[in-house]
Every structure is written in structure tokens, then in C-alpha cells.
Design a protein around this motif. Sequence first.
Motif, PDB file in Angstrom:
ATOM      1  N   LEU A 119     -18.691  69.562 -14.151  1.00 40.78           N
ATOM      2  CA  LEU A 119     -18.065  70.975 -13.345  1.00 40.78           C
ATOM      3  C   LEU A 119     -18.532  71.612 -12.303  1.00 40.78           C
ATOM      4  N   PRO A 120     -20.051  71.605 -12.086  1.00 39.87           N
ATOM      5  CA  PRO A 120     -20.654  72.144 -11.003  1.00 39.87           C
ATOM      6  C   PRO A 120     -20.416  71.379  -9.611  1.00 39.87           C
ATOM      7  N   ASP A 121     -19.922  70.185  -9.861  1.00 43.06           N
ATOM      8  CA  ASP A 121     -19.633  69.316  -8.597  1.00 43.06           C
ATOM      9  C   ASP A 121     -18.240  69.958  -7.968  1.00 43.06           C
ATOM     10  N   TYR A 122     -17.306  70.406  -8.802  1.00 46.46           N
ATOM     11  CA  TYR A 122     -15.976  70.791  -8.203  1.00 46.46           C
ATOM     12  C   TYR A 122     -15.751  72.111  -8.159  1.00 46.46           C
ATOM     13  N   LYS A 123     -16.585  73.040  -8.774  1.00 50.01           N
ATOM     14  CA  LYS A 123     -16.215  74.595  -9.184  1.00 50.01           C
ATOM     15  C   LYS A 123     -16.824  75.333  -8.224  1.00 50.01           C
ATOM     16  N   ASP A 124     -16.405  76.436  -7.445  1.00 53.67           N
ATOM     17  CA  ASP A 124     -16.966  77.113  -6.283  1.00 53.67           C
ATOM     18  C   ASP A 124     -18.219  77.651  -7.044  1.00 53.67           C
ATOM     19  N   PRO A 125     -19.411  77.597  -6.288  1.00 50.68           N
ATOM     20  CA  PRO A 125     -20.779  77.880  -6.603  1.00 50.68           C
ATOM     21  C   PRO A 125     -20.924  79.292  -7.194  1.00 50.68           C
ATOM     22  N   VAL A 126     -20.049  80.309  -6.464  1.00 55.25           N
ATOM     23  CA  VAL A 126     -20.119  81.656  -6.785  1.00 55.25           C
ATOM     24  C   VAL A 126     -19.477  82.039  -8.101  1.00 55.25           C
ATOM     25  N   ALA A 127     -18.427  81.204  -8.316  1.00 54.57           N
ATOM     26  CA  ALA A 127     -17.422  81.240  -9.552  1.00 54.57           C
ATOM     27  C   ALA A 127     -18.689  80.737 -10.744  1.00 54.57           C
ATOM     28  N   LEU A 128     -19.341  79.665 -10.568  1.00 53.58           N
ATOM     29  CA  LEU A 128     -20.345  79.241 -11.666  1.00 53.58           C
ATOM     30  C   LEU A 128     -21.695  80.290 -11.875  1.00 53.58           C
ATOM     31  N   LYS A 129     -21.889  80.833 -10.823  1.00 50.41           N
ATOM     32  CA  LYS A 129     -22.832  82.201 -10.951  1.00 50.41           C
ATOM     33  C   LYS A 129     -22.341  83.088 -11.785  1.00 50.41           C
ATOM     34  N   LEU A 130     -21.178  83.724 -11.172  1.00 51.27           N
ATOM     35  CA  LEU A 130     -20.641  84.669 -12.055  1.00 51.27           C
ATOM     36  C   LEU A 130     -20.496  84.350 -13.671  1.00 51.27           C
ATOM     37  N   MET A 131     -19.962  83.132 -13.989  1.00 49.62           N
ATOM     38  CA  MET A 131     -19.844  82.519 -15.228  1.00 49.62           C
ATOM     39  C   MET A 131     -20.933  82.661 -15.949  1.00 49.62           C
ATOM     40  N   ARG A 132     -22.414  82.075 -15.352  1.00 49.20           N
ATOM     41  CA  ARG A 132     -23.613  82.166 -15.921  1.00 49.20           C
ATOM     42  C   ARG A 132     -23.973  83.645 -16.562  1.00 49.20           C
ATOM     43  N   GLN A 133     -23.578  84.474 -15.353  1.00 47.21           N
ATOM     44  CA  GLN A 133     -24.088  85.866 -15.802  1.00 47.21           C
ATOM     45  C   GLN A 133     -23.096  86.408 -16.897  1.00 47.21           C
TER      46      GLN A 133
END
Length: 469
Positions: free
Chosen positions: A435-449
Motif C-alpha cells: 500500500l505505501p507504494d501506491y497511496k498518497d503519503p499524507v493519506a498514509l500519515k493521517l491513517m496512522r494518526q
Amino acid sequence: MSLITELQTLLGTAHVLFEGDLSAYEEDWRKRSRGRALCVVTPANTQEVAEVVKLCAAHQTSIVPQGGNTGLVVGSIPDESGQQVLLSLKRMRAIQAIDTENLSITVQAGCVLQEVQEAASQAGLLFPLSLGSQGSCTIGGNLSTNAGGTQVLRYGNTRDLCLGLEVVSASGEIYAGLSGLRKDNTGYDLKNLFIGAEGTLGIITAATLKLYPKPQSTWTALVAVHALDNCVSLLSHCHQALGAQLTGFEVMNQFSLSLVSKHLPQLACPFPNSPWCVLLELSDSESQAHASEQLENLLSSAMELGLASNAIIADSLQKAKHLWHIRESITMAQAMEGLNIKNDISLPVSRITEFVRITDQALQDLVPGVQLVNFGHLGDGNLHYNVQSPPNTPAHVFLDSFEDQINTLVYQKVKLYGGSISAEHGIGSLKVQTLPDYKDPVALKLMRQIKVSLDPLNTMNPNRVILLH
Ligand code: FAD
Ligand code: 2HG
Ligand code: ZN
């Protein structure tokens, strides 16, 4: 006291399993992966789920929620540690209420989808979610994967069918959000956080879902089509001619249909020489005769335009069911054929033909003779672009040698054409590294938060959907 002993005291020994054959809970539907649970618990109600969650939190033990275990991304089975508690919702399957005026139904999360459809139908209404796995998947699983299926074109994904949720949070509190409201702007839309979260934020214990009036008539047709671009043009033609009456538009390439004919000969495709087939469904609030005439007109104009070469209209409910059965059996036929690579992707409909042409060719260049099981919900831009070994190459040899390369190739093309690497099955553990290779990095950061804030101990289905480190 050990966690197992405390769970036995809470639920009774019959509802805490840790010996014997637990494969039904520990093995995924495709039989690709097998985990090992510390134990399997089957609570009877929401309060018991909450108590289990509190006990597990106190022992810092993680929980994997499970419904029908039909998920296709290895998210509903425990990992191999033997340390996770598998929480099955299978005893929580009551239909709690039907409100025919509010057009809503409230059910426990372990309710099997088909039972919800039947309860709605008995009340003279329609619950439109429809999947090939509907005889065993559960509403909790459907919500947690935001399942799609064959009626999305008209009624939306599971997310669009949900009015309210009851959820046990990671701390064991019960969020009582079973509202049947269609309008509620009193803050963040919490239910939409839990929908599609694959059990990583909390455990869904009940839901209030939307119902619809039943259509007066439904007509199904199987259409033979020469090429995928004709299928796309036929879709536009149907949108123009039918508007909201178009309730299903599924495509199947001949190879996917040939697998059904091979393994389930009673479901052989009536057009074995057509490169593609479209299964289309029209639903109408007017009379049978009106809808039938509309469908006949549509198909004759499609033939005049060269979009279709042949068609069968099902003239009875039984024949319509038979056509749907052919489509819904592709997954089973693939499983009978052996392992393959599943790519559950979505793309803008306008780019699908080019994507398929370019990607088919790139795959043939990589593995000459590779076979494509290409089918899916074209009306939603969602293809099940599955890849099978060349004839005479054993599936495991093919997978060992090419799975990673093929996934990368397909996902790179999906990215190039503006698509998503998971249209409906989710991420689970199968795609969590990818997933991290294809998802927007900010979206991933918000998901983690969000994950850290709602599940600070990381005990809710950890290492699925999003990795914290
Ligand atoms: P499970 O497989 O048990 O769980 C799925 C995920 O949800 C896991 O991560 C699990 O931990 C979590 N979960 C389950 N219950 C809860 C809960 N109560 N609270 C929190 N988390 C929970 N999918 C589609 O979208 N469209 C299709 O057309 C489709 N067709 C299919 C056809 C076949 C033959 C098969 C085998 C599968 C198909 N699927 C399809 C995939 C699958 O059926 C869906 O993802 C379904 O929604 C899973 O429901 P389940 O109850 O089996 O969930
Ligand atoms: C379907 O649409 C399911 O039938 C399963 O989503 C797809 O088997 C598959 O790849
Ligand atoms: Zn699907």
C-alpha cells in the motif's frame, strides 16, 4: 489467572476454543494462508464483546475479528504467533428491528448477508447488497471491508447503505450509534471511520442499514460482445437509455467463463465463442411489459450499432438466476482450477480498455502464455484482473517465480492510469506492505494518526491495512 481462564469464566468454556481442529477459523478462504490463534472466542452479545476486549487489553493481547471468513486479502485469520484472540461474531446474528416507514433494518454484525436480504424481502422491501459470498459473509464483514458486489452501480457500496453503527472500541467502550437517521451533522462521521477499517479500529457489533422499495420488475440479459471497448461503449449506451434503471453491468472474458464451464458444466456459458460477455440487469418501477420492451429495444439498437453480436434475455426468474449464477461462480471455478494472482483494481471507466491492452501485452512479454481471468463490475470501473499460470506450468511454480513481479507490473500500470490497487476486497495482510507504494503519503500519515489515536495499544487486528513502523 491466564487470559484463557478469564475468557472461559466470562463466556463459558463452550465459547472459548483452543483445542481440536480450528482450521475453519485459522485458514483463509483461498487456502493460501494458515495462522494459529491463542483461542477462538464466540461472544453472545455486545456486552460480552466489550468485556472480551477489556480483558485482552489488560493482557496486551491483540484481537482479530471474524465474520464469515470469506475475505480475499487474509485479514480475518490470526497471524502465526499463536498469541492472538480470534473473535468470531457467529453467535450474534439477530435481526433486531425492521422499520418499514423509515426504510431501515437493524441487525447484529454476525448476521449472514442473505438472511438480511431475506428479512427485507419478507417485509416487502429490498436490501440491495449482493455478493457471490452472500450465503456465508456477514454484515460486520461487509461493513468492515466496505464490500461492493453487483448492485453498486445503482445503490452504492456497503458504506452507502449504512445509517448507523454500534461499535466496541479498542478500550472496550460501546459506541451506541445505531441511528436510523438520514441526516445528522452533529460532528465527525464516526461510522465512516469504522466502515472499511477491516477490524483495525474496533469491532462492529450491530448496524442500521438502508432498505429500498422492491422494483416492480427486473430483467436480466447475457450479451455476447466482440471486444472490451465494445463493452465500454455498451455501458455508455445503457446509461443513456436506462438511467437509474440500470442496476447491474458485469463483464466476463471468455477465459473466465471457460473455467466455469470446465469445473461446473451445468453453468456452461451459452456463448462459448464470444471473446467477452456482459451480464446486464434492468430494474423498473413500472410493469414487466414496459421493462421487457425497453430491454429488447436497447439490445436491438446495440446490435445495430455493432456493440453486441448476440443476446439472451432471461424470460423467467429461474433463468435470470441461472445467468447470475454463471457470473457469481467464477471465483469458485478459479479456486477449483488452483491458485492464481488476484488483482482487484479500479480505474476510470474511460481508461480501462487501454489499461487492459497495454497490461495484457506487458504480462505476455514477461510470462509468455500467461492466462488472464478478467471479469468484474465494469459499471463501477472495477476489474478482477486475475492472472493464471500458462498451460502446463504448475500454479505454485508460477506463483513462486512471478507473483511479486506481476503484482508490481499490474500496480504500476494501475497507478499510471489513475486507478486503485484495491477496489473492493481491501488491504488485509496481503497488500499491507504494498500500500505505501501506491497511496498518497499524507493519506498514509493521517491513517496512522487515526489508528494510533483510536487503538493506542495496537490490539485491534494489528499489521492489517496499515503498518505503524
Ligand atoms: P471476514 O472475511 O470474516 O472479515 C473480513 C475483514 O473484516 C477482516 O479484516 C475482519 O477482521 C474484519 N471483520 C469482520 N467482521 C468484523 C466486525 N464485526 N467488526 C470489525 N471487523 C470485522 N467482496 C466484494 O466486495 N464484492 C464481491 O462481489 C465479492 N464476492 C465474493 C465472492 C466470493 C465467492 C468470495 C469467497 C468472496 C467475495 N468477496 C467479495 C469478498 C468477501 O466476501 C467480502 O469482503 C465480505 O464483505 C467479507 O465478509 P465476511 O463476513 O466473510 O468477513
Ligand atoms: C466477484 O466480483 C468477487 O465475484 C470476487 O469480488 C473476485 O474472485 C475474485 O477475484
Ligand atoms: Zn467483485
